[in-house]
Design an enzyme around this catalytic site. Structure first.
Site, short mmCIF file in Angstrom:
data_model
loop_
_atom_site.label_atom_id
_atom_site.label_comp_id
_atom_site.label_asym_id
_atom_site.label_seq_id
_atom_site.Cartn_x
_atom_site.Cartn_y
_atom_site.Cartn_z
N LYS A 50 -8.00 6.75 -19.33
CA LYS A 50 -8.26 7.31 -20.66
C LYS A 50 -6.99 7.24 -21.53
O LYS A 50 -6.48 6.17 -21.77
CB LYS A 50 -8.83 8.71 -20.50
N ASP B 130 -7.30 19.14 -14.22
CA ASP B 130 -7.59 17.78 -14.70
C ASP B 130 -7.17 17.74 -16.16
O ASP B 130 -7.81 18.35 -17.02
CB ASP B 130 -9.08 17.48 -14.52
N ARG C 177 0.86 -1.20 0.00
CA ARG C 177 0.00 0.00 0.00
C ARG C 177 0.89 1.24 0.00
O ARG C 177 0.60 2.23 -0.67
CB ARG C 177 -0.94 0.01 1.22
N TYR D 30 -16.62 16.66 -15.59
CA TYR D 30 -17.07 15.27 -15.68
C TYR D 30 -18.11 15.05 -14.58
O TYR D 30 -17.91 15.48 -13.42
CB TYR D 30 -15.87 14.33 -15.50
O1 P1T Z 1 -13.34 6.98 -14.16
P1 P1T Z 1 -12.16 7.43 -13.35
O2 P1T Z 1 -10.88 6.80 -13.75
O3 P1T Z 1 -12.43 7.40 -11.88
O4 P1T Z 1 -11.92 8.99 -13.72
C1 P1T Z 1 -12.86 9.99 -13.47
C2 P1T Z 1 -12.68 11.10 -14.46
C3 P1T Z 1 -11.96 12.23 -14.08
N1 P1T Z 1 -11.78 13.28 -14.92
C4 P1T Z 1 -12.27 13.26 -16.17
C5 P1T Z 1 -12.05 14.44 -17.06
C6 P1T Z 1 -12.96 12.15 -16.62
O5 P1T Z 1 -13.41 12.15 -17.89
C7 P1T Z 1 -13.19 11.04 -15.76
C8 P1T Z 1 -13.94 9.84 -16.19
N2 P1T Z 1 -14.75 10.05 -17.32
C9 P1T Z 1 -15.56 9.10 -17.90
C10 P1T Z 1 -15.71 7.86 -17.45
C11 P1T Z 1 -16.27 9.55 -19.11
O6 P1T Z 1 -16.79 8.71 -19.88
O7 P1T Z 1 -16.33 10.76 -19.33
#
Ligand code: P1T
Length: 386
Positions: A206, A181, A55, A108
């Site tokens: 992503k 972000d 961890r 988001y």
């Molecule tokens: O899904 P996760 O890895 O927890 O990330 C969240 C997140 C944070 N910031 C942005 C700009 C994002 O697009 C996302 C996640 N977005 C999607 C799942 C989507 O389809 O837009």
């Protein structure tokens, strides 16, 4: 690669070599997946390389954290189980109940939900403001209370652009930190720390991972004091990336540059096609000269990215029909993988902002343009829109 060599290297070289030296014992060129929870100590406290418990740190994760920090030009990187886990850890590392955060008015949906339904209960207030309007963000700041100005640029899903340098100045003037972000741009297209931001957040699910096979998140911080706070909270909260996930994300990062260029090439072709289509009412892409954020995007991004949003002429049902008819574009949430995805933000990724000021248009479609043969993507959209 030595730190000095790394600092002089280009982006693609860092993506492939930073953060890891071939294994001393075997010469393994790629970091092994250290599937271990604990480490033998040579006498109590006699840790080898600082590893004690996974961890706190794991060598596969350390390699990923090193490369993402090198790509963002930051002091230190941290890898998490998801983008939202990274966000939550950051907020708790930097804020205390009673503080205030300015968030984008088209973030988001999951980020909005985190602030609105989780951090608010913990005592953290938030105000949405349009990231493209520096004056509006400034007005939303509460001097003495605002701890973070949180920006997505480009935003999800409306692709608004925030001027990172200007926003860093207004945040810093008010004694707040600027968090960017950088998920949509990826470090290949935009490096916010170099423009004055204090922390970069990623959903590495992503573009960083890039193959839709792993969920993950990352933080990159610009100074050692913040690094200590984040490291403490990463270990204390425990939402870390496991070694298998860290391996996949690290593998993805090695090809980020070539993938992003192809995503951008294909997105530009899709934009040109949609602009000429009679059933498309509006195409949203920061690369278009008519986009209100075009000049800022041109200044702070290398290219304009692989996400294209557009509105159709026939309202919500039309948008749902297009999503259902597409075949090469797979109907699904997420973005940034090699395969093209299509989705209806209002009913899917941004359903959690329905009925709030952050609601997105019902006739909006979001495309994550992949790296398939461009003509196949255009033919698929033509069929779906017909
Ligand atoms: O899904 P996760 O890895 O927890 O990330 C969240 C997140 C944070 N910031 C942005 C700009 C994002 O697009 C996302 C996640 N977005 C999607 C799942 C989507 O389809 O837009």
């Amino acid at each position: 690669m030595t730190q000095e060599h790394q600092n002089k290297s280009g982006f693609e070289t860092r993506a492939i070599h930073a953060g890891y030296e071939p294994d001393v014992m075997t010469g393994a060129v790629i970091p092994p997946i250290y599937a271990t929870s604990t480490y033998k100590q040579d006498g109590v406290g006699g840790m080898r390389g600082g590893y004690e418990y996974s961890r706190s740190a794991n060598p596969t994760r350390t390699a990923l954290e090193g490369v993402i920090a090198a790509l963002e030009g930051g002091e230190r990187g941290f890898a998490f189980a998801s983008g939202l886990a990274a966000e939550d850890t950051l907020v708790r590392a930097l804020c205390r109940p009673g503080d205030h955060v300015v968030i984008p008015d088209d973030a988001y949906g999951g980020t909005f939900r985190l602030f609105d339904k989780v951090e608010q209960v913990w005592g953290l207030a938030h105000s949405p403001a349009p990231v493209s309007d520096v004056a509006a963000v400034t007005a939303a700041i509460r001097p003495g209370e605002t701890r973070i100005v949180w920006v997505e640029t480009p935003t999800n899903p409306l692709l608004n652009i925030g001027d990172i340098e200007a926003l860093a100045n207004v945040a810093h003037d008010a004694g707040a930190l600027l968090v960017v972000d950088n998920t949509f741009a990826s470090p290949y297209l935009q490096q916010p720390l170099g423009l004055g931001a204090d922390i970069v957040v990623h959903s590495t699910t992503k573009y960083c991972g890039g193959h839709s096979d792993v969920v993950g998140g990352a933080l990159v911080v610009s100074d050692l004091d913040m690094a200590e706070k984040v490291a403490f909270h990463q270990n204390s909260m425990g939402a870390v990336a496991g070694p298998f996930d860290a391996f996949l994300t690290h593998r993805g990062l090695k090809t980020l540059g070539v993938r992003m260029d192809r995503h951008c090439d294909n997105a530009e072709k899709v934009v040109a096609f949609l602009e000429d289509h009679p059933k498309v009412a509006d195409v949203i892409y920061p690369g278009l000269a008519a986009h209100p954020g075009h000049d800022v995007a041109k200044r702070q991004m290398k290219r304009f990215g692989g996400i294209v949003s557009f509105r159709v002429t026939g309202g919500e049902q039309h948008a749902l029909d297009v999503c259902a008819k597409a075949e090469v574009f797979t109907l699904g949430e997420s973005l940034g993988g090699v395969e093209s995805l299509i989705e209806h933000p209002g009913r899917m990724t941004h359903a959690s902002v329905a009925g709030t000021d952050l609601e997105v248009p019902a006739d909006l479609i979001r495309l994550s343009v992949g790296i398939e043969t461009a003509d196949d993507l255009l033919a698929d959209l033509d069929r779906a829109l017909a």
